[in-house]
Write an enzyme that holds these catalytic residues in place. Structure first.
Site, PDB file in Angstrom:
ATOM      1  CE  LYS A 171      -4.021  -1.984   2.354  1.00 12.23           C
ATOM      2  NZ  LYS A 171      -4.898  -1.886   3.552  1.00 12.23           N
ATOM      3  CG  HIS A 240      -7.325 -10.294   3.126  1.00  9.47           C
ATOM      4  ND1 HIS A 240      -6.415  -9.496   2.468  1.00  9.47           N
ATOM      5  CD2 HIS A 240      -7.391  -9.799   4.387  1.00  9.47           C
ATOM      6  CE1 HIS A 240      -5.961  -8.565   3.283  1.00  9.47           C
ATOM      7  NE2 HIS A 240      -6.534  -8.730   4.457  1.00  9.47           N
ATOM      8  CG  HIS A 266      -0.074  -5.362   9.389  1.00 10.23           C
ATOM      9  ND1 HIS A 266      -0.344  -6.449  10.200  1.00 10.23           N
ATOM     10  CD2 HIS A 266      -0.947  -5.456   8.355  1.00 10.23           C
ATOM     11  CE1 HIS A 266      -1.329  -7.153   9.687  1.00 10.23           C
ATOM     12  NE2 HIS A 266      -1.713  -6.577   8.571  1.00 10.23           N
TER      13      HIS A 266
END
Length: 399
Positions: A171, A240, A266
């Site tokens: 991301k 996922h 994360h």
């Protein structure tokens, strides 16, 4: 005007995905419509926290789930934070607005035993290029924990054969390095050889279709969904789920949580900590099932879910509900799970607390719906009604 500039800011400065941009724009359009309906105009200077709270309440009354409401509130908060930074407004009216409480759902994961059944059975995959590709896609998801978008974006140039690592772009274009085992590296080389023999049109992407073009998200989803469908106990069968499975297996086998955080990409340890709850729940389940002294006399593994609609149930109320409903196990040890829903039906009426309880039994179902002056009264009435239903069922079986 400012909405479009905000979206451009998300795209070019924050590197948000196009999916996130669309979601934020839809949320802001919905918020704008609400303000115009209420105030006649969308004046940024006149929007206050009370207006935003009314909007949140309206979304909840329309039946929107807390998670979706919080996402929309997050979009509005980000929008006003940007406006404040640009000097358009002097304060962020959404800053101190709290969204509805969301019950954290534990992630669904596949056990290592089930994964071995899928990956090690040659009958599950064809012996052509697509079969080799599909098997390795599932394998790579499981041994790396990467996201679907990350896998699709992989290129041959991201592979370091000497150091046996894979560079993954996550991301906001944040990159991380994932180590690969010797076994995985051999499987990777085998897949690439099969791909290069089959595909005439060379592509920089690691995973491609039959025609050499890059794969699309829905195609990868269908591959994983098809093969996970053989596991009947799974409630979800998406890529996922394999990411959840990777994290769960790592922690179950002694991996340090910060290391798992880095491997998953994360940004916050809080995102990784949810998997510690999964591993503890699995540990507790194994203990209860395996140890002869783990359960008290008459105790069962009944699962209980409690849902409070349009209000936040106190810990004391939840304890009362759990105590009353779990007592029903004394009359029937075949209760698989119980679903309790509490809501306020008519605020102006005296008896306005409604409770519905549904029991799933190993030989059927039981259901009760009662109202009372308090939720405790309604729960008592439901428990009495369910107890009678359980006894009637037992009487029929004796006959």
């Amino acid at each position: 005007m400012w909405k479009n500039k905000f979206i451009e800011y998300l795209r070019f400065e924050k590197n948000y995905s196009s999916h996130t941009e669309i979601s934020y724009l839809n949320d802001l359009n919905q918020f704008e419509k609400f303000i115009v309906d209420k105030c006649g105009e969308f004046d940024l200077q006149k929007i206050d926290s009370d207006l935003i709270r009314i909007w949140i309440m309206q979304l909840m009354e329309e039946g929107m789930k807390p998670r979706s409401v919080n996402r929309k509130l997050s979009a509005v908060k980000s929008f006003f934070k940007y406006l404040k930074k640009q000097g358009v407004v002097t304060h962020n009216p959404a800053e101190r607005v709290n969204g509805p409480k969301v019950d954290k759902k534990l992630p669904v994961f596949v056990s290592n035993k089930d994964m071995e059944k899928i990956l090690d059975d040659d009958e599950n995959f064809s012996d052509d290029f697509e079969g080799h590709r599909d098997r390795f896609i599932i394998e790579l998801f499981y041994v790396t924990g990467m996201r679907r978008s990350e896998l699709i974006g992989l290129k041959d140039s991201d592979i370091d054969f000497y150091n046996k690592t894979l560079r993954v772009t996550g991301k906001r274009n944040k990159q991380r390095i994932i180590p690969l085992s010797d076994i995985t590296m051999e499987k990777l080389k085998g897949y690439m050889q099969k791909r290069d023999e089959h595909i005439k049109n060379k592509s920089p992407f690691l995973f491609v279709r039959n025609n050499g073009e890059p794969m699309c998200p829905i195609m990868v989803y269908k591959i994983v969904n098809t093969h996970l469908s053989s596991i009947g106990t799974l409630s979800k069968k998406s890529p996922h789920v394999l990411r959840h499975s990777f994290a769960t297996e790592m922690l179950n086998n002694g991996a340090e949580i910060n290391a798992v955080k880095e491997l998953l990409g994360h940004s916050s340890l809080a995102s990784t900590e949810i998997y510690t709850h999964v591993t503890f729940d699995e540990l507790k389940r194994v203990y209860n099932n395996a140890h002869p002294r783990a359960k008290n006399e008459g105790e069962n593994n009944m699962e209980l879910t409690i849902q409070a609609i349009n209000f936040e149930a106190t810990g004391k109320l939840k304890e009362f509900v759990e105590k009353k409903i779990k007592k029903l196990e004394r009359f029937n040890d075949g209760i698989i799970n119980a679903d309790v829903v509490m809501r306020v039906v008519k605020p102006e009426a005296a008896k306005n607390k409604e409770v519905t309880v549904k029991l799933n039994l190993n030989n059927g179902e039981a259901f009760a719906e009662k109202v009372g002056d308090t939720f405790e009264e309604a729960i008592d009435l439901c428990a009495e009604a369910l107890e009678k239903q359980i006894f009637k069922t037992k009487e029929k079986k004796r006959r």
